[in-house]
Design a protein around this motif. Structure first.
Motif, PDB file in Angstrom:
ATOM      1  N   ARG A  54       0.819  -1.219   0.000  1.00 19.31           N
ATOM      2  CA  ARG A  54       0.000   0.000   0.000  1.00 19.31           C
ATOM      3  C   ARG A  54       0.852   1.269   0.000  1.00 19.31           C
ATOM      4  N   GLU A  55       2.082   1.155   0.495  1.00 17.19           N
ATOM      5  CA  GLU A  55       2.926   2.332   0.667  1.00 17.19           C
ATOM      6  C   GLU A  55       3.981   2.492  -0.426  1.00 17.19           C
ATOM      7  N   ARG A  56       4.473   1.404  -0.939  1.00 15.83           N
ATOM      8  CA  ARG A  56       5.581   1.439  -1.897  1.00 15.83           C
ATOM      9  C   ARG A  56       5.096   1.952  -3.252  1.00 15.83           C
ATOM     10  N   LEU A  57       5.657   3.063  -3.740  1.00 17.50           N
ATOM     11  CA  LEU A  57       5.283   3.632  -5.031  1.00 17.50           C
ATOM     12  C   LEU A  57       6.249   3.134  -6.097  1.00 17.50           C
ATOM     13  N   GLN A  58       5.657   2.602  -7.182  1.00 10.69           N
ATOM     14  CA  GLN A  58       6.512   2.099  -8.261  1.00 10.69           C
ATOM     15  C   GLN A  58       5.667   1.841  -9.496  1.00 10.69           C
ATOM     16  N   GLY A  59       5.940   2.557 -10.570  1.00 15.37           N
ATOM     17  CA  GLY A  59       5.243   2.341 -11.823  1.00 15.37           C
ATOM     18  C   GLY A  59       3.811   2.829 -11.794  1.00 15.37           C
ATOM     19  N   ARG A  60       3.147   2.607 -12.893  1.00  9.52           N
ATOM     20  CA  ARG A  60       1.737   2.963 -13.019  1.00  9.52           C
ATOM     21  C   ARG A  60       0.907   1.722 -13.343  1.00  9.52           C
ATOM     22  N   SER A  61      -0.348   1.758 -12.945  1.00  8.80           N
ATOM     23  CA  SER A  61      -1.245   0.662 -13.253  1.00  8.80           C
ATOM     24  C   SER A  61      -1.336   0.463 -14.765  1.00  8.80           C
ATOM     25  N   LEU A  62      -1.445  -0.768 -15.211  1.00  3.50           N
ATOM     26  CA  LEU A  62      -1.484  -1.077 -16.638  1.00  3.50           C
ATOM     27  C   LEU A  62      -2.683  -0.450 -17.336  1.00  3.50           C
ATOM     28  N   ASP A  63      -3.741  -0.154 -16.603  1.00  2.00           N
ATOM     29  CA  ASP A  63      -4.918   0.467 -17.216  1.00  2.00           C
ATOM     30  C   ASP A  63      -5.015   1.962 -16.901  1.00  2.00           C
ATOM     31  N   GLY A  64      -3.886   2.551 -16.560  1.00  2.00           N
ATOM     32  CA  GLY A  64      -3.859   3.982 -16.310  1.00  2.00           C
ATOM     33  C   GLY A  64      -3.600   4.309 -14.858  1.00  2.00           C
ATOM     34  N   PRO A  65      -3.075   5.511 -14.583  1.00  2.00           N
ATOM     35  CA  PRO A  65      -2.728   5.902 -13.207  1.00  2.00           C
ATOM     36  C   PRO A  65      -3.921   5.835 -12.266  1.00  2.00           C
ATOM     37  N   LYS A  66      -3.694   5.273 -11.078  1.00  3.42           N
ATOM     38  CA  LYS A  66      -4.729   5.219 -10.057  1.00  3.42           C
ATOM     39  C   LYS A  66      -4.581   6.375  -9.062  1.00  3.42           C
ATOM     40  N   PHE A  67      -3.356   6.889  -8.960  1.00  8.03           N
ATOM     41  CA  PHE A  67      -3.087   8.003  -8.060  1.00  8.03           C
ATOM     42  C   PHE A  67      -2.317   9.069  -8.851  1.00  8.03           C
ATOM     43  N   PRO A  68      -3.016   9.788  -9.731  1.00  7.74           N
ATOM     44  CA  PRO A  68      -2.329  10.752 -10.606  1.00  7.74           C
ATOM     45  C   PRO A  68      -1.651  11.887  -9.854  1.00  7.74           C
ATOM     46  N   ASP A  69      -2.065  12.114  -8.600  1.00  6.11           N
ATOM     47  CA  ASP A  69      -1.453  13.176  -7.818  1.00  6.11           C
ATOM     48  C   ASP A  69      -0.113  12.758  -7.212  1.00  6.11           C
ATOM     49  N   LYS A  70       0.240  11.468  -7.355  1.00  7.24           N
ATOM     50  CA  LYS A  70       1.503  10.963  -6.814  1.00  7.24           C
ATOM     51  C   LYS A  70       2.463  10.657  -7.963  1.00  7.24           C
ATOM     52  N   PRO A  71       3.758  10.609  -7.683  1.00  8.89           N
ATOM     53  CA  PRO A  71       4.723  10.346  -8.765  1.00  8.89           C
ATOM     54  C   PRO A  71       4.620   8.944  -9.348  1.00  8.89           C
ATOM     55  N   ALA A  72       4.013   8.019  -8.612  1.00 11.80           N
ATOM     56  CA  ALA A  72       3.800   6.645  -9.083  1.00 11.80           C
ATOM     57  C   ALA A  72       2.657   6.048  -8.263  1.00 11.80           C
ATOM     58  N   ASP A  73       2.159   4.914  -8.735  1.00  3.75           N
ATOM     59  CA  ASP A  73       1.100   4.212  -8.001  1.00  3.75           C
ATOM     60  C   ASP A  73       1.714   3.270  -6.972  1.00  3.75           C
TER      61      ASP A  73
END
Length: 596
Positions: free
Chosen positions: A318-337
């Motif tokens: 839940r905390e580790r940010l890495q890459g984007r979801s394959l169907d588009g960003p889930k958290f666009p306000d963050k640098p990664a999902d």
């Protein structure tokens, strides 16, 4: 650093809804408690594990135990934690009230054991061994032995051990060389060396009651010649007071891959005073009381470590940010999902969740059957329950510990490189889990026990106990269309298990090697089918709760979704296992020894 939260909500669901306690109202242990008491035990047990034991886990692993002048010093905090455990009455939770225990049902003991193991596996070894020792003395000791040893052990003032293994023999106990010579007063002198003795020496309790397998003069070779003895660290006088030190000493501590806060000892007996339990040359049969209990307990170790590893994997995902979801960003306000959006991470978490919660339900049900076997006033009910316990003992030990190691490995994988670093704590879970596949009889031995003994035990009544439960559940689901997605896969898997069971039975009658060749795959096939039963039963309860209206709809829908995942993504493994078993043992045994 890792964290842990006791799964109280799931235990409450299993005890209050999954178990049919109304049908067990004749059990003495259920007459004095109600739902409020059960919940209080769960809540307080979780609090103790979360606030007292878990903070000691990583430091205890780093420090380990020390041997100084023959005395073992446990890691900092272990003694105080044990004192708190003892003062709060936890050692006697499920023990006989006749000797000072609380007489609570075994399903509460299983719940506490899982939480203790999850919070601090090493620390949990000390009370676990003591529990098994007092159970054996309670089952097979004389009245005088019970009065002498049980009250102090149940109170937690004295602990206990199981002394089987020697340097030249592990599983094959027929090779035991430790000697027992009878003295004029009816006691014995015990001489020999035992290795890998968990909790063999420590500073948590005033006395340690060792249960030792030894061979009397003239006894036949093999397991038929073994006798069982109580050999205390300190002798006890007629008033129950501690006397002089017995001639038993810890000669060394093993340095281990995991469970480093648990003292694993080499114990030397040099004409130590011992007291025979039961009759001479009947020792191994008596020791199986403790060994079978230890096998169930070891399975719960696998479950507990899987549970804590999974919890920490979820938190990291839940905390580790890495890459984007394959169907588009889930958290666009963050640098990664966060990585929990990725299908492969979900796969690992779902496998873990489905295996943990399915196993926990199976464990709680088995604990209720153990309670019925030991305490139900009706002999027929005790016998039926005993068949289930006998059948599930090797399955719980082997499947739960295999699963525990796999889930801790998945938790490390979810953490990526961070999981390989000591600071996250995940690598300790993996190290601690590995031993459970080995001790108390390797998982290969459990598989042989299932195939070689349980399939034919009690003229087939032992294995029939599982099929009877499945048939009962399928009958309950027959007119419920909403349950088809769970009941149909269970029915198909059960039929596959029936057919494979018959095939294994026929093949091993013609060639005993076929039993060994099929055994490990067969145990996993059986375990996955048992898990399908567990999840179908949970799904039925969840479906009815949603249909009836509930404030906890989210909880029940999560149960249904997890059950669907198990049926769709885990249970199909039984197809491959059945095919592997059908292939027979020829390919396993084809190579000459020189070809390896």
């Amino acid at each position: 650093m890792p964290s842990y939260t006791g799964p109280v909500e799931d235990f409450r669901f299993l005890i209050h809804e999954f178990l049919d306690l109304e049908a067990c109202s004749d059990l003495p242990s259920l007459k004095e408690i109600d739902g409020e008491i059960i919940d209080a035990v769960l809540n307080e047990g979780a609090r103790f594990c979360e606030s007292v034991l878990q903070p000691l886990n990583a430091p205890g692993d780093a420090a380990g135990c020390r041997l100084e002048n023959g005395a073992v010093i446990t890691p900092d905090g272990f003694r105080q934690a044990y004192r708190t455990f003892r003062e709060n009455g936890w050692p006697g939770l499920t023990s006989s009230p006749e000797f000072g225990g609380q007489g609570m049902p075994h399903f509460l003991g299983i719940a506490l054991s899982e939480m203790i193991t999850a919070a601090n596996t090493s620390w949990g070894m000390y009370p676990a061994l003591a529990h098994g020792a007092w159970e054996l003395i309670h089952a097979h000791g004389s009245e005088e032995q019970k009065r002498t040893w049980l009250p102090k052990m149940i109170a937690g003032e004295w602990t206990g051990t199981m002394n089987l293994t020697e340097s030249h023999c592990g599983t094959d106990l027929g090779l035991v060389r430790t000697r027992a010579e009878r003295l004029d007063d009816g006691s014995y002198h015990i001489s020999g060396t035992k290795i890998w003795i968990s909790a063999g020496e420590h500073d948590l309790a005033e006395n340690i009651v060792h249960l030792v397998l030894a061979r009397t003069p003239g006894a036949p070779e093999g397991t038929r010649g073994l006798s069982l003895f109580i050999v205390p660290k300190f002798l006890v006088d007629e008033n129950g007071q501690l006397g002089e030190r017995n001639a038993v000493n810890c000669a060394g501590l093993d340095h281990k891959m995991g469970i480093r806060g648990s003292a694993t000892c080499e114990m030397v007996y040099d004409k130590a005073v011992g007291y025979l339990i039961g009759e001479e040359q009947k020792g191994l049969a008596l020791m199986f009381t403790m060994m079978n209990g230890a096998r169930l307990g070891t399975g719960i170790q696998g479950l507990g470590l899987a549970s804590v590893a999974y919890q920490n994997a979820v938190s990291f995902a839940r905390e580790r940010l890495q890459g984007r979801s394959l169907d588009g960003p889930k958290f666009p306000d963050k640098p990664a999902d966060p990585i929990i959006v990725h299908p492969d991470v979900r796969r690992m978490l779902m496998i873990s969740k489905a295996c943990i919660e399915g196993s926990r339900a199976l464990a709680v049900f088995t604990a209720l059957q153990l309670e019925i076997e030991l305490r139900h006033p009706d002999a027929e009910a005790r016998e039926r329950a005993g068949h289930w316990v006998a059948l599930m003992t090797p399955i719980v030990k082997a499947w739960f510990t295999d699963m525990g190691f796999e889930v801790t490995s998945l938790a490390m994988q979810v953490h990526g490189g961070a999981g390989y670093i000591v600071d996250t704590g995940v690598e300790q879970f993996l190290r601690d889990a590995r031993i459970a596949k080995i001790y108390e009889g390797t998982n290969g031995i459990q598989a042989l026990d299932l195939v070689g003994r349980k399939l034919t035990a009690a003229n087939g009544e032992t294995v029939k106990s599982f099929f009877t439960e499945v048939e009962r559940l399928l009958a309950e689901c027959a007119d419920d269309e909403a349950m088809n997605e769970f009941a149909q896969p269970l029915a198909e898997a059960t039929e596959r298990l029936r057919n494979t069971t018959a095939r294994v039975y026929r093949n091993m009658a013609g060639n005993p090697l076929e039993a060994g060749a099929a055994s490990v795959d067969y145990l996993k096939l059986f375990a996955l089918t048992a898990m399908a039963w567990s999840w179908t039963k949970q799904a039925r309860i969840a479906q009815r709760a949603i249909e009836g209206g509930t404030e906890r709809e989210s909880f029940y829908r999560t149960k249904l979704d997890t059950a669907r995942f198990f049926m769709a993504r885990v249970l199909p493994e039984t197809l491959g296992l059945a095919a592997q078993i059908e292939a027979g043992g020829d390919t396993l045994m084809a190579l000459d020894e020189s070809a390896f």
